[in-house]
Design a protein around this motif. Structure first.
Motif, PDB file in Angstrom:
ATOM      1  N   ARG A  67      48.011  37.095  39.493  1.00 38.04           N
ATOM      2  CA  ARG A  67      48.138  35.991  40.338  1.00 38.04           C
ATOM      3  C   ARG A  67      47.131  35.819  41.325  1.00 38.04           C
ATOM      4  O   ARG A  67      46.016  36.582  41.027  1.00 38.04           O
ATOM      5  N   PRO A  68      46.814  34.730  41.746  1.00 36.42           N
ATOM      6  CA  PRO A  68      45.663  34.331  42.286  1.00 36.42           C
ATOM      7  C   PRO A  68      45.121  35.333  43.327  1.00 36.42           C
ATOM      8  O   PRO A  68      44.039  35.822  43.427  1.00 36.42           O
ATOM      9  N   VAL A  69      46.151  36.289  44.084  1.00 34.99           N
ATOM     10  CA  VAL A  69      45.623  37.289  45.039  1.00 34.99           C
ATOM     11  C   VAL A  69      44.791  38.442  44.333  1.00 34.99           C
ATOM     12  O   VAL A  69      43.802  38.990  44.577  1.00 34.99           O
ATOM     13  N   LEU A  70      45.203  38.700  43.080  1.00 37.74           N
ATOM     14  CA  LEU A  70      44.755  39.810  42.106  1.00 37.74           C
ATOM     15  C   LEU A  70      43.457  39.305  41.641  1.00 37.74           C
ATOM     16  O   LEU A  70      42.318  39.817  41.579  1.00 37.74           O
ATOM     17  N   ASP A  71      43.277  37.998  41.341  1.00 42.94           N
ATOM     18  CA  ASP A  71      42.044  37.227  41.027  1.00 42.94           C
ATOM     19  C   ASP A  71      41.293  37.460  42.192  1.00 42.94           C
ATOM     20  O   ASP A  71      39.840  37.956  41.781  1.00 42.94           O
ATOM     21  N   GLN A  72      41.423  37.165  43.534  1.00 43.94           N
ATOM     22  CA  GLN A  72      40.526  37.130  44.642  1.00 43.94           C
ATOM     23  C   GLN A  72      40.169  38.771  44.681  1.00 43.94           C
ATOM     24  O   GLN A  72      39.068  38.925  44.834  1.00 43.94           O
ATOM     25  N   MET A  73      40.721  39.771  44.507  1.00 45.16           N
ATOM     26  CA  MET A  73      40.559  40.974  44.539  1.00 45.16           C
ATOM     27  C   MET A  73      39.659  41.505  43.306  1.00 45.16           C
ATOM     28  O   MET A  73      38.409  41.953  43.566  1.00 45.16           O
ATOM     29  N   ALA A  74      39.976  40.943  42.343  1.00 50.45           N
ATOM     30  CA  ALA A  74      38.926  41.129  41.132  1.00 50.45           C
ATOM     31  C   ALA A  74      37.530  40.577  41.366  1.00 50.45           C
ATOM     32  O   ALA A  74      36.631  41.215  41.265  1.00 50.45           O
ATOM     33  N   GLY A  75      37.575  39.218  41.810  1.00 54.08           N
ATOM     34  CA  GLY A  75      36.333  38.525  42.204  1.00 54.08           C
ATOM     35  C   GLY A  75      35.367  39.416  43.267  1.00 54.08           C
ATOM     36  O   GLY A  75      34.334  39.400  43.098  1.00 54.08           O
ATOM     37  N   ARG A  76      36.378  39.915  44.311  1.00 53.32           N
ATOM     38  CA  ARG A  76      35.473  40.678  45.368  1.00 53.32           C
ATOM     39  C   ARG A  76      34.804  42.069  44.564  1.00 53.32           C
ATOM     40  O   ARG A  76      33.570  42.465  45.030  1.00 53.32           O
ATOM     41  N   LEU A  77      35.654  42.669  43.951  1.00 48.98           N
ATOM     42  CA  LEU A  77      34.970  43.811  43.019  1.00 48.98           C
ATOM     43  C   LEU A  77      33.968  43.297  42.173  1.00 48.98           C
ATOM     44  O   LEU A  77      32.873  44.141  41.914  1.00 48.98           O
ATOM     45  N   ALA A  78      33.979  42.272  41.496  1.00 51.70           N
ATOM     46  CA  ALA A  78      32.849  41.825  40.616  1.00 51.70           C
ATOM     47  C   ALA A  78      31.633  41.681  41.642  1.00 51.70           C
ATOM     48  O   ALA A  78      30.431  41.590  41.113  1.00 51.70           O
ATOM     49  N   GLY A  79      31.852  40.998  42.855  1.00 53.38           N
ATOM     50  CA  GLY A  79      30.757  40.897  43.425  1.00 53.38           C
ATOM     51  C   GLY A  79      29.702  42.125  43.932  1.00 53.38           C
ATOM     52  O   GLY A  79      28.531  42.018  44.333  1.00 53.38           O
ATOM     53  N   HIS A  80      30.283  43.359  43.697  1.00 45.85           N
ATOM     54  CA  HIS A  80      29.738  44.488  43.740  1.00 45.85           C
ATOM     55  C   HIS A  80      28.993  44.924  42.560  1.00 45.85           C
ATOM     56  O   HIS A  80      28.423  45.992  42.203  1.00 45.85           O
ATOM     57  N   GLY A  81      28.798  43.990  41.497  1.00 46.20           N
ATOM     58  CA  GLY A  81      28.339  44.315  40.194  1.00 46.20           C
ATOM     59  C   GLY A  81      28.952  44.769  38.888  1.00 46.20           C
ATOM     60  O   GLY A  81      28.371  45.122  38.210  1.00 46.20           O
ATOM     61  N   TYR A  82      30.129  44.588  38.894  1.00 47.24           N
ATOM     62  CA  TYR A  82      31.144  45.138  38.010  1.00 47.24           C
ATOM     63  C   TYR A  82      31.639  43.763  37.346  1.00 47.24           C
ATOM     64  O   TYR A  82      32.192  42.677  37.927  1.00 47.24           O
ATOM     65  N   ALA A  83      32.013  43.952  36.003  1.00 49.37           N
ATOM     66  CA  ALA A  83      32.665  43.262  35.202  1.00 49.37           C
ATOM     67  C   ALA A  83      34.085  43.495  34.935  1.00 49.37           C
ATOM     68  O   ALA A  83      34.476  44.640  34.856  1.00 49.37           O
ATOM     69  N   VAL A  84      35.203  42.910  35.724  1.00 51.63           N
ATOM     70  CA  VAL A  84      36.237  43.345  36.135  1.00 51.63           C
ATOM     71  C   VAL A  84      37.677  42.627  35.117  1.00 51.63           C
ATOM     72  O   VAL A  84      37.605  41.191  35.185  1.00 51.63           O
ATOM     73  N   LEU A  85      38.233  43.484  34.539  1.00 49.40           N
ATOM     74  CA  LEU A  85      39.425  43.054  33.661  1.00 49.40           C
ATOM     75  C   LEU A  85      40.737  43.189  34.341  1.00 49.40           C
ATOM     76  O   LEU A  85      40.898  44.320  34.878  1.00 49.40           O
ATOM     77  N   VAL A  86      41.481  42.111  34.321  1.00 47.44           N
ATOM     78  CA  VAL A  86      43.009  42.124  35.158  1.00 47.44           C
ATOM     79  C   VAL A  86      43.627  41.787  33.871  1.00 47.44           C
ATOM     80  O   VAL A  86      44.094  40.547  33.831  1.00 47.44           O
ATOM     81  N   PRO A  87      44.305  42.688  32.993  1.00 48.29           N
ATOM     82  CA  PRO A  87      45.163  42.373  32.096  1.00 48.29           C
ATOM     83  C   PRO A  87      46.682  42.235  32.400  1.00 48.29           C
ATOM     84  O   PRO A  87      47.082  42.781  33.605  1.00 48.29           O
ATOM     85  N   ASP A  88      47.431  41.413  31.891  1.00 50.17           N
ATOM     86  CA  ASP A  88      48.957  41.300  32.087  1.00 50.17           C
ATOM     87  C   ASP A  88      49.673  42.438  31.456  1.00 50.17           C
ATOM     88  O   ASP A  88      49.910  42.612  30.236  1.00 50.17           O
ATOM     89  N   LEU A  89      49.981  43.572  32.075  1.00 53.66           N
ATOM     90  CA  LEU A  89      50.715  44.713  31.587  1.00 53.66           C
ATOM     91  C   LEU A  89      52.117  44.074  31.089  1.00 53.66           C
ATOM     92  O   LEU A  89      52.748  44.858  30.256  1.00 53.66           O
ATOM     93  N   PHE A  90      52.699  43.078  31.688  1.00 55.12           N
ATOM     94  CA  PHE A  90      53.967  42.699  31.232  1.00 55.12           C
ATOM     95  C   PHE A  90      54.018  41.786  29.940  1.00 55.12           C
ATOM     96  O   PHE A  90      54.914  40.929  29.954  1.00 55.12           O
ATOM     97  N   HIS A  91      52.892  41.569  29.226  1.00 52.45           N
ATOM     98  CA  HIS A  91      52.793  40.506  28.207  1.00 52.45           C
ATOM     99  C   HIS A  91      53.758  40.607  27.059  1.00 52.45           C
ATOM    100  O   HIS A  91      54.186  39.622  26.642  1.00 52.45           O
ATOM    101  N   ARG A  92      54.459  41.597  26.998  1.00 54.52           N
ATOM    102  CA  ARG A  92      55.287  41.694  25.998  1.00 54.52           C
ATOM    103  C   ARG A  92      56.793  40.859  26.407  1.00 54.52           C
ATOM    104  O   ARG A  92      57.714  40.216  25.571  1.00 54.52           O
ATOM    105  N   ASN A  93      56.976  40.451  27.661  1.00 53.08           N
ATOM    106  CA  ASN A  93      58.070  39.704  28.271  1.00 53.08           C
ATOM    107  C   ASN A  93      57.569  38.308  28.780  1.00 53.08           C
ATOM    108  O   ASN A  93      58.222  37.635  29.421  1.00 53.08           O
ATOM    109  N   ALA A  94      56.257  37.734  28.538  1.00 53.03           N
ATOM    110  CA  ALA A  94      55.792  36.732  29.020  1.00 53.03           C
ATOM    111  C   ALA A  94      56.368  35.534  28.274  1.00 53.03           C
ATOM    112  O   ALA A  94      56.585  35.572  27.107  1.00 53.03           O
TER     113      ALA A  94
END
Length: 243
Positions: free
Chosen positions: A40-67
């Motif tokens: 959700r957007p808040v996890l995107d914000q957190m991932a973006g902040r971590l990316a700002g420290h120089g990392y490529a950040v992946l946020v996968p949907d762990l519930f994808h079997r039920n999407a």
């Protein structure tokens, strides 16, 4: 940071994931294992902040079997019986083994995007145990594993991460809520002993005065001071381990 939406081919179907890149070359890849409320957007914000420290950040949907599912309001989802039932079905229906199996595809996805070398993982709430189990399963690929307000890290369950401590070669950081029914003091002591006996380089830190979920801004118990402390610890931990 711009979000790139990708699809990852797992053994059980396609998982959607957000990929966040730094402005320059990535130091390393990081996988964020979500909490129970899903991407959700808040996890995107957190991932973006971590990316700002120089990392490529992946946020996968762990519930994808039920999407598709949700969306859920993290402040109320566990207090409304209907959404609580749906959430618990998603959590219990997505086993540790499923996420461990998916993690190979997540690691491969980073490599396919040109992000090679050792990877860091960090999990929140239910993602904490999954991050540690991933580190135990892919020790040659995961160099740093962090958990914040992770539950059941040293439970009686056969898939509890502490049982796999001997397989972990990554450095480990565990940030725990001061009072957390999902990770009580006896589990903390059991995890510490398992990591010590396995000679895993680790830190378990107690964040006194905060509740389960304190790091994530849309949680009802979000604590800004505690969250900023978490960011300081996490970025230092990845900086020392991943560069």
């Amino acid at each position: 940071m711009a979000k790139q939406q990708i699809e990852i081919e797992t053994r059980d179907g396609k998982a959607k994931a957000g990929l966040f890149r730094p402005s320059g070359a990535a130091k390393a890849g990081v996988i964020v294992y979500m909490d129970a409320f899903g991407p959700r957007p808040v996890l995107d914000q957190m991932a973006g902040r971590l990316a700002g420290h120089g990392y490529a950040v992946l946020v996968p949907d762990l519930f994808h079997r039920n999407a598709p599912y949700g969306p859920f309001d993290a402040k109320t989802a566990f207090t409304v019986e209907e959404t609580k039932t749906r959430l618990m079905a998603l959590v219990s229906g997505t086993t540790q083994e499923m996420t461990i199996r998916d993690s190979e595809a997540f690691l491969d996805a980073l490599k396919a995007e040109g992000i090679d070398g050792p990877v860091g993982v960090v999990g929140y709430c239910m993602g904490g145990a999954r991050a540690l189990n991933a580190a135990a399963t892919y020790p040659d690929r995961i160099a740093a594993a962090a958990s914040f307000h992770g539950g059941n890290l040293a439970s009686e369950a056969p898939d509890s991460p502490h049982r796999k401590a001997a397989s972990i070669e990554a450095r480990v950081y565990v940030g725990t809520a001061g009072v957390d029914r999902s990770f009580p003091p006896e589990q903390s002591a059991r995890l510490a002993e398992a990591l010590r006996v396995a000679e895993v380089d680790h830190v378990i830190e107690n964040y006194v005065g905060v509740g389960h979920g304190w790091c994530v801004p849309d949680h009802s118990v979000y604590d800004e001071v505690g969250a900023e402390r978490h960011w300081k610890r996490l970025t230092a931990f990845f900086g020392e381990t991943l560069g």
